[in-house]
Design a protein around this motif. Sequence first.
Motif, PDB file in Angstrom:
ATOM      1  N   ALA A  84       0.827  -1.210   0.000  1.00 46.67           N
ATOM      2  CA  ALA A  84       0.000   0.000   0.000  1.00 46.67           C
ATOM      3  C   ALA A  84       0.860   1.258   0.000  1.00 46.67           C
ATOM      4  O   ALA A  84       0.559   2.233  -0.700  1.00 46.67           O
ATOM      5  N   ALA A  85       1.950   1.224   0.764  1.00 44.35           N
ATOM      6  CA  ALA A  85       2.853   2.378   0.814  1.00 44.35           C
ATOM      7  C   ALA A  85       3.538   2.590  -0.533  1.00 44.35           C
ATOM      8  O   ALA A  85       3.713   3.725  -0.987  1.00 44.35           O
ATOM      9  N   PHE A  86       3.924   1.508  -1.193  1.00 50.58           N
ATOM     10  CA  PHE A  86       4.535   1.626  -2.519  1.00 50.58           C
ATOM     11  C   PHE A  86       3.541   2.198  -3.524  1.00 50.58           C
ATOM     12  O   PHE A  86       3.883   3.108  -4.303  1.00 50.58           O
ATOM     13  N   LEU A  87       2.318   1.699  -3.515  1.00 54.52           N
ATOM     14  CA  LEU A  87       1.311   2.206  -4.451  1.00 54.52           C
ATOM     15  C   LEU A  87       1.012   3.677  -4.207  1.00 54.52           C
ATOM     16  O   LEU A  87       0.633   4.406  -5.128  1.00 54.52           O
ATOM     17  N   ASP A  88       1.233   4.113  -2.951  1.00 57.77           N
ATOM     18  CA  ASP A  88       1.035   5.522  -2.592  1.00 57.77           C
ATOM     19  C   ASP A  88       2.319   6.325  -2.768  1.00 57.77           C
ATOM     20  O   ASP A  88       2.406   7.471  -2.319  1.00 57.77           O
ATOM     21  N   ARG A  89       3.336   5.681  -3.374  1.00 51.88           N
ATOM     22  CA  ARG A  89       4.640   6.306  -3.673  1.00 51.88           C
ATOM     23  C   ARG A  89       5.382   6.771  -2.419  1.00 51.88           C
ATOM     24  O   ARG A  89       6.141   7.736  -2.446  1.00 51.88           O
ATOM     25  N   GLN A  90       5.191   6.078  -1.313  1.00 47.69           N
ATOM     26  CA  GLN A  90       5.888   6.420  -0.080  1.00 47.69           C
ATOM     27  C   GLN A  90       7.220   5.683   0.058  1.00 47.69           C
ATOM     28  O   GLN A  90       8.118   6.161   0.758  1.00 47.69           O
ATOM     29  N   ILE A  91       7.340   4.509  -0.560  1.00 48.17           N
ATOM     30  CA  ILE A  91       8.579   3.734  -0.483  1.00 48.17           C
ATOM     31  C   ILE A  91       8.941   3.213  -1.861  1.00 48.17           C
ATOM     32  O   ILE A  91       8.092   3.138  -2.758  1.00 48.17           O
ATOM     33  N   ALA A  92      10.201   2.836  -2.024  1.00 46.82           N
ATOM     34  CA  ALA A  92      10.678   2.271  -3.280  1.00 46.82           C
ATOM     35  C   ALA A  92      10.208   0.822  -3.427  1.00 46.82           C
ATOM     36  O   ALA A  92       9.931   0.139  -2.441  1.00 46.82           O
ATOM     37  N   PHE A  93      10.174   0.343  -4.651  1.00 45.35           N
ATOM     38  CA  PHE A  93       9.718  -1.019  -4.929  1.00 45.35           C
ATOM     39  C   PHE A  93      10.537  -2.059  -4.164  1.00 45.35           C
ATOM     40  O   PHE A  93       9.980  -2.991  -3.576  1.00 45.35           O
ATOM     41  N   THR A  94      11.842  -1.900  -4.151  1.00 49.24           N
ATOM     42  CA  THR A  94      12.704  -2.882  -3.489  1.00 49.24           C
ATOM     43  C   THR A  94      12.574  -2.854  -1.973  1.00 49.24           C
ATOM     44  O   THR A  94      13.074  -3.748  -1.281  1.00 49.24           O
TER      45      THR A  94
END
Length: 387
Positions: free
Chosen positions: A334-344
């Motif tokens: 969810a955080a990745f989809l919200d651009r809060q963290i990197a994919f890796t």
Amino acid sequence: MSGSRTISVLGATGSIGASTLDLVRRNRDAWQVVALTANCQAKELAALAREFGAAVAVVADESCLGDLREALAGSGIEAAGGAGALVEAASRAVDVTVAAIVGCAGLAPTMAAIEQGRTVALANKEALVSAGEVMTAAVARSGATLLPVDSEHNAIFQCLAGNAIEDVRWITLTASGGPFRDWSLERLHGATPAEAVKHPNWSMGAKISVDSATMMNKGLEFIEAFHLFPVGVERLRIIVHPQSIVHSMVEYRDGSTLAQLGPSDMRVPIASALAWPRRMDTPCAPLDLAAIGELTFRAPDEVRFPATRLAREAAVAGGAAAAVLNAANEVAVAAFLDRQIAFTRIVQCAEDVLSRGLPPAPASLDEVVAIDREARIRARETMEPVR
């Protein structure tokens, strides 16, 4: 199929529910729909309940009950809302219950269906990932038949038919490898949500598409297979198969390997579960192997995609490990989809949470839910913003 069978669909407005009802729609004389449930899609649920003549329609979100009652006015169909109503609907005696409610919200209804001792077509991943020991114990107590709907597990189920589990040498789950299977580790770090949700073979929601991109989805399926097919972790393995034609394989001690092949259409495994132990027609086009041309396989790369290693370790650890892994992964995705963290960072977040220690093994669904809740809190604490 001959005669009419009763069916309830828990999660009727989701992708699995829609595919299930498409098959029921095409075989109307074979099925009598008893209960349909959704989260809060009141108008859509009411339309389905009217179309299929359901006895009851239930929204999990009780605030949507008014809209559901209004949409069903004059139909004679019972309308209900809330967690208790979901469990009551799942407890109704039917020949087949399709358990397709996403997330921990589906645990109690799935358990209620299992406790009826009938057939449950299982599409709720959390039932076996987060609550594997609890659910399998309930199946043993009730005598229920658990039929896997996930394409890989359904493929394994079909390949095991008529064979003794002790004769199995290997169970192999196939993985497409997702949209990033050929990307370098450096390129993966900069992957965007838009790129991650573009699965090359399957049409899926955003969360499961990201799980496919990290290969966490295959890791979670490994844990499910561990609970469904008692061969032990050492005889379960994953292989990358980009074409997604071979859905899984079972190798026996005599050297024979049985594989289930089919199109990338969830109606195939759903139909297998609905009609079991027989078969039913589907609208899916037959495979044209000459047009496909070739089927390729490769070993998974756990340096670029460590999720499968992490899931295997969680299966070995047992207890609360898989529930913690699943919860932490959901928060990180969810955080990745919200651009809060990197994919890796997605899988690293889950590993960080696991490394902080595990609570005692859950003995009930309430304990599973409590573990899930605490793991989500820890996951939010570990996440770092994109630099």
